[in-house]
Design an enzyme around this catalytic site. Structure first.
Site, PDB file in Angstrom:
ATOM      1  N   SER A 159      23.552  21.841  20.529  1.00  0.00           N
ATOM      2  CA  SER A 159      22.511  22.527  20.668  1.00  0.00           C
ATOM      3  C   SER A 159      23.070  24.060  21.316  1.00  0.00           C
ATOM      4  O   SER A 159      23.277  24.275  22.403  1.00  0.00           O
ATOM      5  CB  SER A 159      21.398  22.558  20.963  1.00  0.00           C
ATOM      6  OG  SER A 159      20.460  23.467  21.384  1.00  0.00           O
ATOM      7  N   ASP A 189      20.800  24.287   9.949  1.00  0.00           N
ATOM      8  CA  ASP A 189      19.717  25.105   9.176  1.00  0.00           C
ATOM      9  C   ASP A 189      19.696  25.008   7.807  1.00  0.00           C
ATOM     10  O   ASP A 189      18.840  25.337   7.046  1.00  0.00           O
ATOM     11  CB  ASP A 189      19.705  26.556   9.620  1.00  0.00           C
ATOM     12  CG  ASP A 189      19.440  26.662  11.300  1.00  0.00           C
ATOM     13  OD1 ASP A 189      18.860  25.735  11.619  1.00  0.00           O
ATOM     14  OD2 ASP A 189      19.566  27.655  11.873  1.00  0.00           O
ATOM     15  N   LYS A 239      13.130  20.688  14.725  1.00  0.00           N
ATOM     16  CA  LYS A 239      13.289  22.266  14.294  1.00  0.00           C
ATOM     17  C   LYS A 239      11.847  22.662  14.476  1.00  0.00           C
ATOM     18  O   LYS A 239      10.968  22.171  14.665  1.00  0.00           O
ATOM     19  CB  LYS A 239      14.011  22.260  13.201  1.00  0.00           C
ATOM     20  CG  LYS A 239      15.373  22.068  12.994  1.00  0.00           C
ATOM     21  CD  LYS A 239      16.053  22.772  14.155  1.00  0.00           C
ATOM     22  CE  LYS A 239      17.699  22.380  14.215  1.00  0.00           C
ATOM     23  NZ  LYS A 239      18.407  23.486  15.220  1.00  0.00           N
ATOM     24  N   ARG A 277      12.218  27.617   6.506  1.00  0.00           N
ATOM     25  CA  ARG A 277      13.100  27.240   5.582  1.00  0.00           C
ATOM     26  C   ARG A 277      12.605  26.036   4.399  1.00  0.00           C
ATOM     27  O   ARG A 277      13.214  25.708   3.619  1.00  0.00           O
ATOM     28  CB  ARG A 277      14.410  26.504   6.512  1.00  0.00           C
ATOM     29  CG  ARG A 277      15.004  27.840   7.235  1.00  0.00           C
ATOM     30  CD  ARG A 277      16.351  27.493   7.718  1.00  0.00           C
ATOM     31  NE  ARG A 277      16.799  28.107   8.907  1.00  0.00           N
ATOM     32  CZ  ARG A 277      17.186  29.362   8.904  1.00  0.00           C
ATOM     33  NH1 ARG A 277      17.089  29.863   7.677  1.00  0.00           N
ATOM     34  NH2 ARG A 277      17.369  30.313  10.102  1.00  0.00           N
TER      35      ARG A 277
HETATM   36  C1  S3P Z   1      20.443  28.816  16.892  1.00  0.00           C
HETATM   37  C2  S3P Z   1      20.669  27.451  17.259  1.00  0.00           C
HETATM   38  C3  S3P Z   1      20.264  26.316  16.320  1.00  0.00           C
HETATM   39  C4  S3P Z   1      19.725  26.711  14.831  1.00  0.00           C
HETATM   40  C5  S3P Z   1      18.776  28.016  15.283  1.00  0.00           C
HETATM   41  C6  S3P Z   1      19.734  29.035  15.696  1.00  0.00           C
HETATM   42  C7  S3P Z   1      20.844  29.875  17.774  1.00  0.00           C
HETATM   43  O1  S3P Z   1      19.338  25.807  17.030  1.00  0.00           O
HETATM   44  O2  S3P Z   1      18.920  25.679  14.360  1.00  0.00           O
HETATM   45  O3  S3P Z   1      18.142  28.373  14.035  1.00  0.00           O
HETATM   46  O4  S3P Z   1      20.775  31.040  17.406  1.00  0.00           O
HETATM   47  O5  S3P Z   1      21.348  29.562  18.719  1.00  0.00           O
HETATM   48  P1  S3P Z   1      19.851  24.427  18.029  1.00  0.00           P
HETATM   49  O6  S3P Z   1      20.470  24.926  19.260  1.00  0.00           O
HETATM   50  O7  S3P Z   1      18.356  23.783  18.210  1.00  0.00           O
HETATM   51  O8  S3P Z   1      20.444  23.708  17.254  1.00  0.00           O
END
Ligand code: S3P
Length: 449
Positions: free
Chosen positions: A174, A327, A354, A403
């Site tokens: 993450s 995503d 998500k 999405r």
């Molecule tokens: C993001 C990290 C991702 C992604 C989100 C944007 C970011 O989430 O799904 O749309 O900008 O750091 P996660 O950290 O939960 O994987």
């Protein structure tokens, strides 16, 4: 727009070959960070190409409430930041709407301040787990004064007089968790270390370095990244040109691949390798995607994509690729519905948390449109039907997830029967130009009355 607004259904219908050239709006991840770091840095930050989606604008509002001056002049956003360590206590709750990135990164940013901050959001955001961010913050001395059951929003944080630096191994892939800890480290004496076993998008590291933070990254023999930030240093305002969002480009990209006779060009797409998993996967599935005009812009690789409709073949997507396309699975699943054979997608545990439980929402949407698929605990298998015969005809529940809405509208462009989504309002959180941009390519997507 309020997310409690009346739902706005929309329909995607079988379309003739898509054609034309479109430029992608700014990357959402980089835009959030541009507002945050610009709002925090000393002096002036100027941003062009910023994504003006609702999620990003919420981050801008939060930074304003905490002392940053943010204004738009022509095409440029101009920020006078507070200086690192100088954010003000917000007088009211910070409302992040639908934005997981905005809220989680801001929890890190303000958590270590000796002040009280309350976070609220829409029902989707309020159902998402925040313990992943609150747990490391607690180790740094942050108190969670109030939270909904299971460490969910609305929640209130109270920072310590002096935060304690930690070394934190991120337990899941993450970028939001990694970033929250690094941002907490900005206002913490000494060195805060984040250990990242699986690399995720690296915008926080790259941009903080650009703003002058004392941050270094070392990758060990096992490929584990050790990111160290020295707290309480100076950040200095920057000039930022935000490249186009590959996660938004994914929608016209898949649309052009599955609608026969299409030939489109998508300009200004960020090609940072932590974000290009979908392009690699589609190329392996037989997609005609040509990367033209590769260039460097604002420290990132950018390219234009020429995309022509293609006969796709199913494949097994390596689980370790998931962070670089996390995503994009909903729209990949739509592409897979038109591919020859089976596409297996393992390693999807993070899709469950998500904006919606995306794994369930995608499987349910595919099934209601006649697609043969299996939802596993952390995987999805889709058996495609090239030509889309018999597909479509269903109404998809979007669960306040932009999405999911865009993916299924794209599906309708190539399915035999139209595909309806129950609410297209949320698209404005990340891609307000979606409807107009797709229509300009010849896609038959319209809001339903
Ligand atoms: C993001 C990290 C991702 C992604 C989100 C944007 C970011 O989430 O799904 O749309 O900008 O750091 P996660 O950290 O939960 O994987």
């Amino acid at each position: 727009m309020s997310h409690e607004a009346v739902p706005q259904p929309a329909i995607g219908r079988k379309s003739q070959g898509l054609s034309g050239t479109v430029a992608m709006p700014g990357d959402k991840s980089i835009s959030h960070r541009a507002f945050m770091f610009g709002g925090l840095a000393s002096g002036e930050t100027r941003i062009t190409g910023l994504l003006e989606g609702e999620d990003v604008l919420r981050t801008g509002e939060a930074m304003k409430v905490m002392g940053a001056y943010i204004e738009k002049h022509g095409d440029e956003w101009i920020i006078q930041g507070t200086g690192n360590g100088c954010l003000l206590e917000p007088v009211a709750a910070l409302d992040f709407g639908n934005a997981g990135t905005g809220s989680r990164l801001t929890m890190g940013l303000v958590g270590t301040y000796d002040m009280e901050t309350t976070f609220i959001g829409d029902p989707s955001l309020s159902s998402r787990p925040m313990a992943r961010v609150l747990d490391p913050l607690r180790e740094m001395g942050v108190q969670v004064l109030k939270a909904s059951p299971g460490d969910r929003m609305p929640l209130t944080l109270r920072g310590p007089k002096h935060a304690a630096p930690i070394s934190y191994r991120v337990p899941m892939a993450s970028a939001q968790v990694k970033s929250a800890v690094l941002l907490a480290g900005l206002n913490t004496p000494g060195i805060t270390t984040v250990i990242e076993p699986v690399m995720t998008r690296d915008h926080t590291e790259k941009m903080l370095q650009g703003f002058g933070a004392d941050l270094e990254v070392e990758t060990d023999k096992e490929g584990v990244r050790h990111i160290r930030i020295e707290g309480q240093g100076k950040l200095v305002g920057q000039v930022i040109a935000v490249p186009g969002d590959p996660s938004s480009a994914a929608f016209p990209l898949v649309a052009a691949l599955i609608v026969p006779g299409s030939d489109i060009t998508i300009e200004n797409v960020l090609m940072n390798p932590t974000r290009t998993g979908l392009i690699s996967t589609l190329l392996e599935m037989g997609a005609s995607i040509e990367l033209v005009n590769r260039r460097s812009a604002g420290g990132e690789d950018v390219a234009d994509l020429r995309v022509r409709s293609s006969e796709l073949k199913g494949m097994t997507v390596p689980a370790e690729r998931a962070p670089s396309m996390i995503d994009e699975y909903p729209v990949l699943a739509v592409a897979a519905a038109f591919a020859q054979g089976e596409t297996r997608m393992p390693g999807l545990e993070e899709l469950r948390v998500k904006e919606s439980d995306r794994l369930a929402a995608v499987a349910e949407g595919l099934k209601s449109n006649g697609v043969d698929c299996d939802e596993g605990e952390a995987s999805l298998a889709v058996r495609g039907r090239p030509g889309g015969k018999g597909l479509g005809g269903g109404t998809v529940k979007t669960h306040l997830d932009h999405r999911i809405a865009m993916s299924f509208l794209v599906m309708g462009l190539a399915a035999e029967k139209p595909v309806t989504v129950d609410d297209a309002n949320m698209i404005a959180t990340s891609f307000p130009e979606f409807m107009g941009l797709m229509a300009g390519l010849g896609a038959k997507i319209e809001t339903a009355v």
